[in-house]
Each structure stands twice: as structure tokens, then as C-alpha cells.
Design a protein around this motif. Structure first.
Motif, PDB file in Angstrom:
ATOM      1  N   LYS A   1       0.821  -1.222   0.000  1.00  0.00           N
ATOM      2  CA  LYS A   1       0.000   0.000   0.000  1.00  0.00           C
ATOM      3  C   LYS A   1       0.852   1.268   0.000  1.00  0.00           C
ATOM      4  CE  LYS A   1      -3.744  -2.492   0.579  1.00  0.00           C
ATOM      5  NZ  LYS A   1      -4.823  -2.630  -0.379  1.00  0.00           N
TER       6      LYS A   1
ATOM      7  N   SER B   1     -10.700  -0.007   5.417  1.00  0.00           N
ATOM      8  CA  SER B   1      -9.573  -0.914   5.240  1.00  0.00           C
ATOM      9  C   SER B   1      -9.762  -2.257   5.914  1.00  0.00           C
ATOM     10  CB  SER B   1      -8.311  -0.251   5.787  1.00  0.00           C
ATOM     11  OG  SER B   1      -7.189  -1.077   5.602  1.00  0.00           O
ATOM     12  N   THR B   2      -9.099  -3.261   5.325  1.00  0.00           N
ATOM     13  CA  THR B   2      -8.975  -4.554   5.998  1.00  0.00           C
ATOM     14  C   THR B   2      -7.665  -4.594   6.802  1.00  0.00           C
ATOM     15  OG1 THR B   2      -7.982  -5.486   3.997  1.00  0.00           O
ATOM     16  CG2 THR B   2     -10.350  -5.816   4.281  1.00  0.00           C
ATOM     17  N   GLY B   3      -7.016  -3.453   6.941  1.00  0.00           N
ATOM     18  CA  GLY B   3      -5.861  -3.344   7.835  1.00  0.00           C
ATOM     19  C   GLY B   3      -4.626  -2.711   7.244  1.00  0.00           C
ATOM     20  N   ASN B   4      -4.231  -3.140   6.054  1.00  0.00           N
ATOM     21  CA  ASN B   4      -2.973  -2.624   5.497  1.00  0.00           C
ATOM     22  C   ASN B   4      -3.084  -1.208   4.942  1.00  0.00           C
ATOM     23  OD1 ASN B   4      -1.176  -4.714   6.020  1.00  0.00           O
ATOM     24  ND2 ASN B   4      -1.927  -5.903   4.286  1.00  0.00           N
TER      25      ASN B   4
ATOM     26  N   PHE C   1     -15.952  -5.014   5.613  1.00  0.00           N
ATOM     27  CA  PHE C   1     -15.210  -4.017   4.840  1.00  0.00           C
ATOM     28  C   PHE C   1     -16.123  -3.278   3.866  1.00  0.00           C
ATOM     29  CE2 PHE C   1     -13.191  -2.897   0.821  1.00  0.00           C
ATOM     30  CZ  PHE C   1     -12.200  -2.031   1.248  1.00  0.00           C
TER      31      PHE C   1
ATOM     32  N   PRO D   1      -2.710 -11.266  -5.788  1.00  0.00           N
ATOM     33  CA  PRO D   1      -3.970 -11.534  -5.083  1.00  0.00           C
ATOM     34  C   PRO D   1      -4.997 -10.475  -5.466  1.00  0.00           C
ATOM     35  CG  PRO D   1      -2.184 -10.949  -3.531  1.00  0.00           C
ATOM     36  CD  PRO D   1      -1.690 -10.689  -4.902  1.00  0.00           C
TER      37      PRO D   1
ATOM     38  N   GLY E   1      -8.389  -8.332  -4.033  1.00  0.00           N
ATOM     39  CA  GLY E   1      -9.331  -7.972  -2.972  1.00  0.00           C
ATOM     40  C   GLY E   1     -10.241  -6.881  -3.489  1.00  0.00           C
TER      41      GLY E   1
ATOM     42  N   ALA F   1      -7.121  -9.773   4.710  1.00  0.00           N
ATOM     43  CA  ALA F   1      -6.784  -8.627   3.853  1.00  0.00           C
ATOM     44  C   ALA F   1      -7.667  -8.577   2.608  1.00  0.00           C
ATOM     45  CB  ALA F   1      -5.316  -8.704   3.436  1.00  0.00           C
TER      46      ALA F   1
ATOM     47  N   ILE G   1     -13.354  -9.348   0.954  1.00  0.00           N
ATOM     48  CA  ILE G   1     -14.062  -8.242   0.310  1.00  0.00           C
ATOM     49  C   ILE G   1     -15.084  -8.819  -0.675  1.00  0.00           C
ATOM     50  CG2 ILE G   1     -13.752  -6.283  -1.301  1.00  0.00           C
ATOM     51  CD1 ILE G   1     -11.017  -5.819   0.029  1.00  0.00           C
TER      52      ILE G   1
ATOM     53  N   ALA H   1      -2.967 -13.469   2.502  1.00  0.00           N
ATOM     54  CA  ALA H   1      -3.503 -12.994   1.217  1.00  0.00           C
ATOM     55  C   ALA H   1      -2.457 -13.109   0.112  1.00  0.00           C
ATOM     56  CB  ALA H   1      -3.974 -11.548   1.339  1.00  0.00           C
TER      57      ALA H   1
ATOM     58  N   THR I   1       2.187  -9.326  -1.272  1.00  0.00           N
ATOM     59  CA  THR I   1       1.668  -7.997  -0.951  1.00  0.00           C
ATOM     60  C   THR I   1       1.909  -7.558   0.493  1.00  0.00           C
ATOM     61  OG1 THR I   1      -0.375  -9.224  -0.715  1.00  0.00           O
ATOM     62  CG2 THR I   1      -0.108  -7.908  -2.727  1.00  0.00           C
ATOM     63  N   GLY I   2       2.127  -8.529   1.396  1.00  0.00           N
ATOM     64  CA  GLY I   2       2.304  -8.149   2.797  1.00  0.00           C
ATOM     65  C   GLY I   2       3.291  -9.057   3.509  1.00  0.00           C
TER      66      GLY I   2
HETATM   67  N1  F0G Z   1      -2.851  -8.396  -0.203  1.00  0.00           N
HETATM   68  C1  F0G Z   1      -2.864  -7.675   0.925  1.00  0.00           C
HETATM   69  C2  F0G Z   1      -1.856  -7.987   1.962  1.00  0.00           C
HETATM   70  C3  F0G Z   1      -3.809  -6.647   1.091  1.00  0.00           C
HETATM   71  O1  F0G Z   1      -3.798  -5.927   2.204  1.00  0.00           O
HETATM   72  C4  F0G Z   1      -4.764  -6.418   0.078  1.00  0.00           C
HETATM   73  C5  F0G Z   1      -5.774  -5.386   0.229  1.00  0.00           C
HETATM   74  C6  F0G Z   1      -4.690  -7.205  -1.069  1.00  0.00           C
HETATM   75  C7  F0G Z   1      -3.732  -8.186  -1.183  1.00  0.00           C
HETATM   76  C8  F0G Z   1      -5.626  -7.003  -2.213  1.00  0.00           C
HETATM   77  O2  F0G Z   1      -5.249  -5.898  -2.954  1.00  0.00           O
HETATM   78  O3  F0G Z   1      -7.371  -4.658  -2.749  1.00  0.00           O
HETATM   79  O4  F0G Z   1      -5.622  -3.964  -4.350  1.00  0.00           O
HETATM   80  O5  F0G Z   1      -6.918  -6.057  -4.726  1.00  0.00           O
HETATM   81  N2  F0G Z   1      -5.982  -4.750   1.276  1.00  0.00           N
HETATM   82  C9  F0G Z   1      -6.879  -3.615   1.411  1.00  0.00           C
HETATM   83  C10 F0G Z   1      -6.720  -2.963   2.757  1.00  0.00           C
HETATM   84  C11 F0G Z   1      -8.250  -3.843   0.969  1.00  0.00           C
HETATM   85  O6  F0G Z   1      -7.644  -2.279   3.216  1.00  0.00           O
HETATM   86  O7  F0G Z   1      -5.651  -3.084   3.349  1.00  0.00           O
HETATM   87  P1  F0G Z   1      -6.352  -5.084  -3.751  1.00  0.00           P
END
Ligand code: F0G
Length: 468
Positions: free
Chosen positions: A133, A156-159, A206, A258, A260, A332, A335, A380, A408-409
């Protein structure tokens, strides 16, 4: 840089527009208009850069590479290093934590697990707040400063929350985050508290938080930093540039992410598309998006599309059926109504990729395998390796092709999940087609639970011997 070239690069920023992506509308708006969807038709907006002008800037690739060794704060950022392709003037009040510049790892164990000869993992968890992010928040919060916003907000789902909280703190802006109460990882929540955000825990999921965010869109002092905001996508698209640079500008056959809320896949699609249009690459990688089975509205839509796949924008469906009660331990991506699904679908169809689902067990095992490569990620992110394994099995990806999965995380984003998997106590509340809930135990196929060992040298050596 010669004066003429410098002028084309900075003119590119000032002639960028926000354009509605709905083909029948395509309305344009200035880049300093505080809007999030098309005021005319409600469609999604994206930033359109005058790429023809940018074609006149020579040696872009070499210039970007050279900046990696510079100490200018913008060059230390793996996002602002590509500033010719960002819709900001040279004097923009850049808010940066030196995001980007994340590693691309070889992952031999994950490759073997997925059925590939080789696999590379682009680890976006190695960003300042430990998720991808940050690459979008640097541009979104810089835009907030330019617009004179007082408060930045997100659902947000946190990140997203952790990232926005950090960048808002750097920019001395108030930050409010809307989180689904009890549904996000405590580690992510702790980050937002530490960065000083106003944390609003909402009784809902969310998608409920996202609906509330859209109600805040008309308050001028508030700026929304969810990925519906096209300035977020601009920062996130630079991951495509950085990845290509790390691949020596040889385009991988597949890039897998991934899915979301679908900002990430949209951004990667835009990044690769701009590189193609600028002539810096000669083909697109196939972009594939992986969703968790219980939170997969776009995978369901994709599965229902009739072949031949409609690549033209005009053929994109108008609506998506949301999943009303999304379920997955990969919180994460829990959604049901992704806001950027149209852009993501366009990126996948335009590059001939796929959108598929993976089960909770598949996510958990793939996550453990990524750990065994010494890399690690949050649940995720592991959908990618689980998804690649399925795509190899169904011959959508061939064993010898070049594949990059975007993690992604960071693994420490959800330590409870990790610990439960390895101790054999991970379980998932699933709902049958008839609507009855049942608890499914996730088996730790690659379990690595701690064991009690006596405090002697002998006992330790015995333990090592037994596990060789
Ligand atoms: N991976 C992680 C670790 C995430 O935090 C998210 C999304 C995704 C994948 C999916 O990415 O939404 O761009 O398709 N997290 C958001 C949040 C929704 O609020 O932190 P995306």
C-alpha cells in the motif's frame, strides 16, 4: 537534462487529466479536481498522461536506473524515481517514507511446489509499513497536501489503514480509518494506533466501511485514500516499472497477484500498459488475479464470461454480483464488492490472464512453502503461489515459462494465523450451500510446531537428529 527535454517531462505532468474509463462517457477532468468517480456518469476515473510527449524524453530507462544511486529524497523512493510518469509537477510537496525498491527473490521451493522450473517473488511486504500500500499512499497523500485537505480517510482490511496512518503522520494531516470491527489482524490495527490515526471500528464488514467512505466524499476538507482514488493507482503502478527493471526489461510471461478491492491488479495493468505504449517493452505479461474461494466476486464473473474473451473495453460487463457475506482467513482480501473490479478485469482480459479462486487449505500450505524459501508473507499474498500451482495444473501456465508472483504483505502482519497453522489449530468457519455454518479444520501439511526440549546439550542434539 536539456531545457527542451525537461520541458516535455514537466509539461507531461501538467497536461495529465483524470479520465472516466467508461467508453461511452470518457469525460475528462483536471488533475486538481477533488473527485473520486466521474461526476457525469459515476464511472471509475484514471489518470491519463500525455504519453506522446513522454516519448520525446530519451533514455528514460537509463535515467531511472541512474537515480537509484542518487541521494535526492525523491530518488531514494522507488516510486518517485519514475516521476516522469507521475501526474505531479517538479515542485510537488512529496510525502515519502522511501517506499518501493523492494526485492525480487528466486524461490526454488515455491517453484517446485507450484510445478515450475523457476519462480520469482516480488516482495512488496518489504515496504516501510510492510505492505504494498505504501507505493500508492506516497502519491495519494502528496495529492492530499496539494489539495489542502485537513483529514485523510480510508476504509480498510488493515494494510491500507496502517499505510495511510503512517503517511498522514509524515504529512502532519489528521487521519481517520474505518475498520470492520474484530475482522482485521491485531498487528495491523496496532500499527494504525501507533501512527496516531483516529481508529473507527465499525460494526459491519469491509464493504460496509467502503459504503460509509463514499458518503464522506462530498466533505471538501476530507480526502479519501482508498484505491478508488486514481492517485493511489499512479504510485502503485510503478511496481510494474521496478519489476521490469529488475528483470533487465525482459517481460515475464506471467505476473500473478492476489485480488481484494482490485486496486493492485488495476495498477499493475496500467503500469505495464504505459511501458508498452512508450515502446519500453514489446509485449504485456499475462496478469492473473487470485481470490479466496469465499470472497471471489470477480472470479465468478470471469468464469461466466463467454469465450472468445472480450478484450475490447466496450464489451466489459456493467455490473458485478457482490458476495454479501465474504469469508476467508486471509482477512486482507475479505471483500465482497471490490470497487476497482472494472479496471482489474480490463487489465486481465487485455493481457490474456486468468482470474481463479483458491481454497483456505491451499492458501495456508502455499504460505508455509513461501516461508520455507526463507521469504514469508501474509496469507492474502500466498494466494499467488496457490493460484500458480492451479494454473500450472490446468496448463494455463507452462512449467518453463517465466513467472513472477507479487507478495503484498509481510509475514509479521498476521502472526496469529502463522502460529495457528504450525501448531495445528487453524480453523475456518465455512457455510454450506444450504446456509449452515460448519467449522473446517485447516491441516498443517507443512507444520513446524515448537517442541519442548530439555535444557541439555544432549537433548538438543537428539532433537536435531530426529528432524534431519
Ligand atoms: N494483499 C494484501 C496484503 C492486502 O492488504 C490487500 C488489500 C490485497 C492483497 C488485495 O489488494 O485490494 O488492491 O486487490 N488490502 C486492502 C486494505 C483492501 O484495506 O488493506 P487489492
Amino acid at each position: 537534462m536539456s531545457d527542451a527535454i525537461a520541458k516535455s517531462a514537466s509539461k507531461a505532468a501538467s497536461t495529465a487529466v483524470q479520465r472516466c474509463i467508461v467508453p461511452g462517457c470518457a469525460a475528462t477532468f483536471g488533475i486538481r479536481e477533488q473527485i473520486y468517480v466521474c461526476p457525469r456518469c459515476g464511472g471509475p476515473l484514471e489518470i491519463e498522461l500525455p504519453l506522446e510527449l513522454l516519448k520525446a524524453v530519451p533514455d528514460l530507462r537509463e535515467r531511472w536506473q541512474a537515480r537509484a544511486a542518487s541521494h535526492d529524497p525523491r530518488d531514494r523512493s522507488g516510486v518517485w524515481r519514475y516521476r516522469e510518469l507521475l501526474p505531479f509537477d517538479d515542485d510537488a510537496p512529496v510525502v515519502t517514507l522511501f517506499e518501493g525498491n523492494t526485492p525480487l527473490y528466486d524461490a526454488p521451493r515455491s517453484a517446485k511446489y507450484a510445478g515450475l522450473t523457476a519462480l520469482r517473488l516480488k516482495h512488496q511486504g518489504c515496504n516501510p509499513t510492510a505492505s504494498f500500500k505504501d507505493t500508492g499512499m506516497t502519491t495519494a497523500v502528496t495529492q492530499a497536501k496539494l489539495l489542502g485537505a485537513r483529514t485523510v480517510v480510508c476504509a480498510s482490511t488493515g494494510n491500507t489503514a496502517a499505510s495511510l496512518a503512517a503517511y498522514a503522520a509524515r504529512a502532519a494531516l489528521q487521519c481517520a480509518i474505518l475498520l470492520p470491527q474484530g475482522q482485521i489482524s491485531p498487528a495491523k490495527l496496532a500499527q494504525s494506533m501507533d501512527y496516531g490515526a483516529v481508529v473507527c471500528e465499525i460494526a459491519g464488514n469491509f464493504d460496509d466501511c467502503m459504503r460509509l467512505i463514499s458518503e464522506l466524499a462530498d466533505v471538501p476538507s476530507i480526502y479519501i485514500a482508498n484505491s478508488i482514488n486514481p492517485f493511489r493507482i499512479e504510485g502503485q503502478k510503478t511496481v510494474a516499472f521496478e519489476l521490469l527493471e529488475q528483470c533487465g526489461w525482459r517481460v515475464p510471461d506471467h505476473v500473478v497477484v492476489p485480488g481484494g478491492n482490485m486496486g493492485n491488479s488495476s495498477a499493475l495493468g496500467k503500469g505495464f500498459d504505459e511501458m508498452l505504449r512508450l515502446g519500453l517493452i514489446d509485449r504485456l505479461p499475462k496478469i492473473s488475479v487470485i481470490q479466496a474461494e469465499g470472497a471471489a466476486p470477480l472470479a465468478h464473473l470471469f468464469a461466466g464470461l463467454k469465450p472468445p474473451e472480450p478484450a475490447a473495453d466496450a464489451l466489459l460487463p456493467d455490473e458485478i454480483a457482490p458476495v454479501s457475506n465474504p469469508r476467508t482467513l486471509a482477512t486482507a482480501i475479505k471483500i465482497g464488492a471490490p470497487v476497482s473490479w472494472k479496471k482489474a478485469l480490463r487489465a486481465v482480459l487485455g493481457s490474456h490472464g486468468s482470474i481463479i479462486t483458491v481454497s483456505e487449505q491451499e492458501i495456508a500450505d502455499a504460505k508455509a512453502i513461501i516461508g520455507r524459501d526463507g521469504i514469508g508473507c501474509e496469507p492474502a499474498s500466498a494466494t499467488t503461489v496457490a493460484g500458480i500451482r492451479k494454473l500450472v495444473a490446468s496448463e494455463k501456465i507452462h512449467a518453463g515459462e517465466t513467472v513472477v508472483a507479487v507478495l503484498t504483505g509481510h509475514v509479521l502482519k498476521d502472526p496469529d494465523y502463522v502460529s495457528n497453522y504450525h501448531r495445528g489449530t487453524l480453523s475456518f468457519e465455512s457455510v454450506t450451500a444450504g446456509g449452515t455454518a460448519k467449522t473446517v479444520q485447516i491441516s498443517g501439511a507443512f507444520r513446524n510446531a515448537p517442541e519442548k526440549v530439555a535444557a541439555t546439550k544432549q537433548a538438543i542434539l537428539k532433537s536435531l537428529e530426529s528432524r534431519r
